[in-house]
Design an enzyme around this catalytic site. Structure first.
Site, short mmCIF file in Angstrom:
data_model
loop_
_atom_site.label_atom_id
_atom_site.label_comp_id
_atom_site.label_asym_id
_atom_site.label_seq_id
_atom_site.Cartn_x
_atom_site.Cartn_y
_atom_site.Cartn_z
CG ASP A 179 36.62 35.98 43.68
OD1 ASP A 179 36.72 35.43 42.57
OD2 ASP A 179 37.61 36.38 44.32
CD GLU B 244 42.50 32.69 43.43
OE1 GLU B 244 41.73 32.90 44.36
OE2 GLU B 244 42.10 32.61 42.26
C1 BGC Z 1 39.93 35.41 42.17
C2 BGC Z 1 39.56 36.67 41.47
C3 BGC Z 1 39.44 36.43 40.01
C4 BGC Z 1 38.45 35.33 39.75
C5 BGC Z 1 38.28 34.97 38.30
C6 BGC Z 1 39.03 34.28 41.80
O1 BGC Z 1 39.46 33.07 42.33
O2 BGC Z 1 39.87 35.61 43.56
O3 BGC Z 1 40.51 37.68 41.75
O4 BGC Z 1 39.06 37.60 39.34
O5 BGC Z 1 38.87 34.16 40.42
O6 BGC Z 1 39.33 34.25 37.82
C1 BGC Z 2 40.23 29.31 37.88
C2 BGC Z 2 40.56 30.66 38.44
C3 BGC Z 2 39.81 30.81 39.70
C4 BGC Z 2 40.10 29.66 40.65
C5 BGC Z 2 39.33 29.78 41.90
C6 BGC Z 2 40.58 28.23 38.87
O1 BGC Z 2 40.30 26.98 38.36
O2 BGC Z 2 40.92 29.11 36.71
O3 BGC Z 2 40.23 31.67 37.56
O4 BGC Z 2 40.16 32.01 40.27
O5 BGC Z 2 39.86 28.42 40.04
O6 BGC Z 2 39.53 28.72 42.79
#
Ligand code: BGC
Ligand code: BGC
Length: 817
Positions: free
Chosen positions: A328, A523
């Site tokens: 990830d 998230e």
């Molecule tokens: C998320 C994933 C996601 C990845 C790419 C991560 O922060 O936990 O679920 O696929 O980013 O965007």
């Molecule tokens: C990205 C996401 C990723 C996240 C993780 C963002 O800047 O766009 O895809 O999951 O950072 O922290």
């Protein structure tokens, strides 16, 4: 739970301890080997359709010609926000991704399919160049196509998984997977980062909506079907027939972290990790899933990206997974002893491809050196590269024909939107009906509430942007709002629908449909501390009360990523429908809620809860089968039109200490909400009207010749996670007498000079946004905030305050100093 933490943490700890959960029992015998799995306890599985002798021979031939640099390159994925096609000549990385906030080449982040396809082609062109010492290998391009190809403007947006779980319809899941694959392949993208197979156990987790259910059986029944939909039958689905690679995520235990904290620790026994959190993986593997994404989270304190017993022993060994494990977003950097540019242990533990979003260059250089020195064994590299090339081969990437690329008519096509609308219909759960539903389509209805005509709210996070914020109506060309669907259905029945977000009207309607709920989040930012909906400022409740007070019956349509404590709102509603995050097809709501002109149903409710609904805001880990299980509505609950939907008056005591519920709202509607309080020294306070509420603000006056402070205090807050997630302090204010001396705004011990800013503000109401990061840089001890706000000035000076809270700002605010 930290014993010495702030008060709210201690209280929360006490509450959790009070719930006699199996989840809390530590496996004492195994304490000395925390985080070590025993593969023989796990189910066995097999990965069909990936390994065949012809493909393996093809891979052997390629690998014989690849240098160490080229092999390591396959093991690294860069994000298109920080890698350019020409970089591939020096750094031959094998994969790219588009993170939620990363734009395609030469175009804005919110773009239709064309720039995405051009981006894919531009990178592949360099990867496939015939160059000295270079073995041309196609790139694999991944994206978060998690509820449809949801990062691309115009795509069909299916309900988020929380809603799909309520359908209990695995066959429909498969059709959704296929439609998503076609829309992804049409945009030139090879790989969807889904399905999420989390089994969320604590809905305070901001990613709960990415999971289908708290019930492992539901997740198990969907996992294989979603994989088959996205990828096609094992061994058959290729990019040539419009299928993409899937990624079962996040392995393992993401839904089991303590207190529902994102990227946290699942401190649970191995038996529970197997029984609950692993439920979907064997089914996904048996369906031929090509990739599995490692979780940011830990198990028994050990980060998954470094857990060899699980990644290698269990997943690739016992469960026979023959595809590859992707990391990830810089997740390897969180492993003990690692940084995002240096992490041999993650590869040694079994990670095959690191999602080195912005760290690909450093990680590449260090990994090459570590392979050369033997720190990462060559056999491990060969295994990882073989798995990656296998997936690329089986996906058809070495065959350069791309019949689906550019079939843009598939994106948001009427056929796909019809599937999404069917899913919306089937995911609605009826929780209360005092005889107002279905609505007679010959009636005149008022459609009110912030979610009535807002595609962003109905779509949630992971929609065009990472957190789903910052989107406007224009970003959703192929979508219908909930109001749009209702208006169509009412018109067809000879009635009418009037949109009025604030619920005001000129002609009294027969009924009001009120659409409200959570604002988009993803998230981290979606994590909450209690399950109370709108702690502090009960805006939706006020709207419902206002309508009721005028003698209007109400139907509530609740948009949310999780069940929340909404007893007061349910009490004020004559019918209450959980609509989750339905996506682009708001019309699916009207299909069920709006009946014939005489009020006979056109379609019945079939959805039932896939998450238990709480009776209090403190039932954090309310899961079926737990001792003492006492929900408001149990798992599987959902009324139909044939049933009596009357509910008695529900208790309105949230059941959690206010200090747990509210940690972000400091002033609203003329009041400082609990648990905060205000104190003024040398400042006169007087109620005054805000923009829209009588006495909704407070006027603060500093008399001439003296200094004074207006301060808000409360229980100690740890705002470190909010700070990292770019949250800001937002103040709505009006300058009534321009400053004559210095004015400072403070949080804890950190303060900034806002004199110039206030000096420039004239007359009317203004919004000031101060990033928490900015306050931290000015000395705020962000982990121990006892006073979230203070304003100090020299008189004469006067200002009014109408709203003060922690908020997100999609546009990103700068430090005002
Ligand atoms: C998320 C994933 C996601 C990845 C790419 C991560 O922060 O936990 O679920 O696929 O980013 O965007
Ligand atoms: C990205 C996401 C990723 C996240 C993780 C963002 O800047 O766009 O895809 O999951 O950072 O922290």
């Amino acid at each position: 739970m930290k014993r010495h933490g702030p008060m709210w943490m201690t209280l929360m700890g006490a509450m959790i301890a009070a719930a006699p959960l199996a989840a809390q029992q530590k496996d004492v015998a195994k304490a000395e080997e925390a985080g070590v799995a025993h593969p023989d306890l796990w189910p066995e599985a097999q990965s069909p359709g990936l390994v065949d002798s012809e493909t393996e021979a093809f891979i052997t031939d390629l690998m014989d010609r690849m240098s160490v640099r080229e092999k390591v390159g396959q093991m690294i994925q860069g994000d298109i926000g920080s890698i350019k096609p020409e970089d591939l000549r020096e750094y031959p990385v094998g994969s790219i991704l588009a993170g939620g906030s990363s734009p395609p080449l030469n175009a804005p982040d919110r773009s239709g399919p064309k720039p995405w396809l051009e981006t894919s082609r531009a990178f592949n062109e360099v990867a496939l160049e015939e160059r000295e010492g270079h073995v041309p290998i196609p790139l694999m391009f991944g994206i978060d196509a998690v509820h449809g190809n949801s990062n691309i403007v115009g795509a069909t947006l299916f309900p988020h998984n929380v809603g799909l779980g309520a359908m209990h319809d695995p066959a429909l899941i498969r059709r959704i997977g296929k439609a998503t694959a076609e829309e992804t392949a049409a945009a030139g993208i090879d790989w969807a980062f889904g399905p999420t197979l989390a089994v969320p156990q604590d809905e305070r987790w901001g990613r709960a909506y990415e999971g289908y259910s708290e019930d492992p059986d539901v997740v198990r029944s969907y996992a294989g079907q979603m994989v088959l939909g996205l990828q096609g039958e094992p061994g058959k689905g290729t990019i040539q027939n419009g299928r993409v690679a899937a990624s079962a995520k996040h392995f393992l235990g993401d839904g089991g972290t303590k207190d529902g904290i994102d990227q946290g620790d699942a401190d649970i026994p191995e038996s529970e990790l197997i029984r609950i959190h692993n439920a979907g993986y064997p089914a996904a593997i048996e369906a031929g899933v090509k990739t599995v994404m490692a979780s940011f989270s830990s198990w028994q304190g050990v980060k998954m990206h470094g857990n060899k017993s699980l990644l290698t022993g269990v997943l690739k060994g016992r469960m026979g997974f023959d595809g590859f494990v992707v990391g990830d977003w810089n997740g390897h950097g969180q492993v003990e002893g690692c940084t995002k540019t240096n992490c041999p242990v993650t590869f040694n533990a079994g990670l095959d491809m690191a999602m080195a979003a912005d760290s690909w260059k450093g990680l590449f250089d260090n990994t090459v050196a570590q392979v050369k020195s033997g720190r990462i064994p060559m056999a491990r590299v060969d295994d990882a590269v073989r798995r990656i090339l296998r997936v690329k081969a089986k996906l058809g990437l070495f065959n350069h024909a791309r019949p689906y690329e550019g079939r843009f008519r598939l994106i948001g096509s009427p056929e796909h939107r019809a599937i999404a609308r069917e899913a919306v219909r089937k995911s609605l759960v009826l929780l209360k009906n005092d005889g107002v539903l279905p609505v007679k389509s010959s009636a005149d209805v008022l459609v009110a509430g912030p979610g009535a005509d807002d595609i962003s709210m109905q779509s949630g996070g992971w929609t065009l942007s990472w957190q789903g914020d910052g989107n406007t109506r224009e970003d959703f060309p192929n979508a219908q709002s909930i109001y749009g669907g209702i208006a169509e259905a009412m018109k067809a029945g000879g009635g009418s629908a009037t949109l009025s977000v604030d619920g005001s009207f000129t002609k009294k309607p027969d009924l009001a449909i009120v659409v409200f709920g959570e604002q988009p989040y993803a998230e981290m930012r979606g994590d909450v501390r209690t399950l109370e909906f709108q702690p502090g400022d009960k805006e939706a409740l006020a709207l419902l009360k206002k309508l009721k007070g005028q003698g209007i019956r109400t139907v509530s349509v609740f948009l949310s990523g999780r069940p929340l404590w909404v007893n007061p709102e349910i009490n004020q509603s004559d019918a209450f429908v959980a609509a989750w995050l339905p996506g682009s097809e708001g019309g699916g709501v009207a299909d069920v809620l709006i009946g014939t002109p005489d009020g006979a149903p056109r379609a019945d409710f079939t959805g039932t809860l896939s998450f238990s609904w709480p009776k209090t805001a403190g039932q954090f880990t309310l899961n079926k089968g737990e001792p003492g299980y006492d929900p408001l509505f149990p798992l599987g609950y959902g009324l139909t039109y044939g049933e009596d939907g009357h509910l008695p008056h529900l208790g309105e005591v949230a059941g959690v200490d206010a200090s747990l519920a509210n940690s972000s709202l400091f002033f609203a509607k003329g009041k400082v909400p609990a648990p905060f309080a205000a104190a003024a020294e040398g400042v006169r306070q007087q109620p005054t009207d805000s923009q829209d509420v009588q006495e909704g603000a407070i006027a603060l006056t500093w008399p001439a010749g003296a200094g004074g402070t207006y301060r808000i205090t409360g229980p100690e807050l740890d705002l470190s996670r909010e700070t990292n997630a770019d949250i800001l302090l937002q103040m709505i204010y009006r300058v009534d007498t321009a400053p004559t001396g210095k004015v400072t705004l403070a949080m804890g011990d950190g303060s900034i000079d806002v004199t110039r800013l206030l000096d420039k503000s004239t007359g009317g109401w203004q919004t000031m946004r101060v990033p928490l990061k900015c306050l931290r840089n000015h000395g705020t001890d962000i982990e121990h905030v006892r006073s979230p706000f203070a304003i100090t000035a020299q008189g004469p000076f006067a200002m009014s305050l109408s709203d003060l809270r922690l908020a997100t700002d999609p546009a990103g605010a700068a430090c005002p100093d």
